[in-house]
Scaffold this active site. Structure first.
Site, PDB file in Angstrom:
ATOM      1  CG  ASP A   1      43.454  27.171  70.137  1.00  0.00           C
ATOM      2  OD1 ASP A   1      42.889  27.685  71.152  1.00  0.00           O
ATOM      3  OD2 ASP A   1      42.499  26.144  69.595  1.00  0.00           O
TER       4      ASP A   1
ATOM      5  CG  ASP B   1      37.848  29.325  73.886  1.00  0.00           C
ATOM      6  OD1 ASP B   1      36.928  30.278  73.401  1.00  0.00           O
ATOM      7  OD2 ASP B   1      37.542  28.072  74.154  1.00  0.00           O
TER       8      ASP B   1
END
Length: 412
Positions: A113, A178
């Site tokens: 991330d 994602d």
């Protein structure tokens, strides 16, 4: 010109002006709603640049994430968008402080991330302050992200080894949809350094996602687990969606956005086609509500979809929506429309505007200050884990503000 024709012409002109004003009102209304909420949140957080606003808890307190968690970049990013719209130095000062607080994250290789954390913060900051320091932090962040890439798998590893939902198996090398959102950081690094290593990794990752995360109808799997020794696909599952074979709404939005970005940076029409097909799935799905704001999963409770968690169909009178999925998808579809022509261009543009206008109504916009700090209501984080159901979420705000700004720029 006769008096009647002159009056008719005036009516047409004033009708156009009124329509344009009405269109622009929902942008102004949304940013005006955000201003006092974010002012309150800034006052609450003060100069404690350790706790990053994430959501609002039922007990009336803010839920924070720490610096190494995935949503830290969305708060400074939202502040940058406030500055971009208002030109008020107050927002710029706050955005700079919160962005700078993330500096150590450039070395965070614990998960994928870092693109969310650093490009949503520093990537916005550098648009207003082309500081060499900001550039170096982004380049180091990209370098750190590449540490999680395996040429055997051809993908960036999302999470470290963990159990699947329901403890059915172990994910050795899980890659989630994602992860497509982190590729923009790699494309940036290649443009700045002229080193195609970053770009090539991003392209390979997108290719593998295109190959293994998508079904024939262009719905998507949330998680694909690979054998790290051979690159073989071991499992196709979900963590936050309804079931392994269902399509999680936010995951579908991540895909639309990620493949649109990848097309922008490569001009490879395979990625454009994928973005279009994923957008079509989203917009044409029979369960999409009339206002364009999806349920948290497109297949909740449907026959043939078996969840790996204890699903109670009577728990909710109405299926929870996910405004964050609409915010992400609308921002993505605005950009997607710019790469298309004719009716296809209008389809995605109009769908994006419809979603943005829906999100700017009292149903979703926090005009009544149902919570004192966040902008969008009715988001769903992780329903199968009974986490963040019908709450505000900072990333929903971020992509909503981004979409509003994209719309405004396209109208000029």
């Amino acid at each position: 010109m006769s008096k009647i024709k002159f009056l008719l012409a005036l009516i047409v002109v004033f009708s156009f002006i009124a329509l344009k004003t009405k269109d622009e009102d929902f942008v102004k209304r949304s940013f005006d709603t955000a201003a006092p909420l974010y002012t309150s949140l800034l006052n609450l957080t003060g100069d404690n640049f350790k706790n990053y606003p994430h959501s609002f808890l039922p007990n009336g307190t803010v839920k924070y994430y720490q610096i190494d968690e995935w949503t830290g970049g969305f708060w400074p990013g939202s502040l940058w968008y406030m500055y971009e719209y208002t030109k008020d130095e107050k927002w710029k000062t706050a955005a700079q402080k919160w962005t700078n607080s993330l500096e150590s994250n450039q070395f965070n290789a614990n998960h994928h991330d870092i693109g969310f954390m650093m490009y949503c913060s520093y990537g916005n900051a550098i648009r207003f302050d082309n500081s060499p320091k900001y550039q170096q932090i982004l380049l180091q962040s990209a370098k750190t992200l590449t540490e999680r890439y395996s040429p055997i798998v051809g993908s960036i590893k999302s999470w470290n080894q963990r159990k699947s939902k329901g403890d059915i198996n172990t994910w050795e090398y899980p890659v989630i949809m994602d992860n497509m959102m982190n590729l923009e950081l790699l494309f940036y690094a290649s443009k700045v350094t002229k080193d195609n290593t970053y770009k090539n990794i991003a392209i390979k990752h997108a290719e593998q996602t295109m190959k293994n995360h998508l079904r024939t109808d262009y719905g998507s799997y949330h998680v694909v687990n690979y054998d790290p020794q051979t690159g073989k696909v071991l499992h196709k599952q979900t963590l936050q969606g309804f079931s392994d074979e269902s399509t999680w709404a936010r995951g579908q939005a991540w895909g639309i956005y990620g493949f649109t970005t990848t097309y922008r940076e490569t001009k490879d029409k395979r990625f454009l086609k994928t973005a279009v097909k994923m957008a079509d799935f989203f917009l044409n799905h029979p369960t999409l509500p009339a206002d364009g704001i999806p349920n948290w999963d497109f297949n909740v409770g449907q026959a043939g979809y078996k969840p790996d968690w204890n699903f109670d169909p009577n728990r909710f009178k109405e299926t929870p929506r996910d405004a964050s999925a609409a915010a992400i998808a609308s921002s993505a579809m605005l950009e997607l429309s710019t790469y298309l022509k004719g009716a296809q261009k209008e389809k995605y543009y109009n769908a994006a505007v419809k979603m943005l206008k829906s999100l700017s109504t009292d149903q979703y916009l926090n005009t009544d200050q149902a919570n004192p700090y966040f902008l969008l209501k009715h988001n769903t984080g992780n329903l199968p884990s009974d986490s963040e159901i019908d709450v505000p979420l900072i990333y929903a705000d971020y992509y909503f503000l981004e979409g509003l700004l994209r719309y405004q720029k396209m109208k000029k």
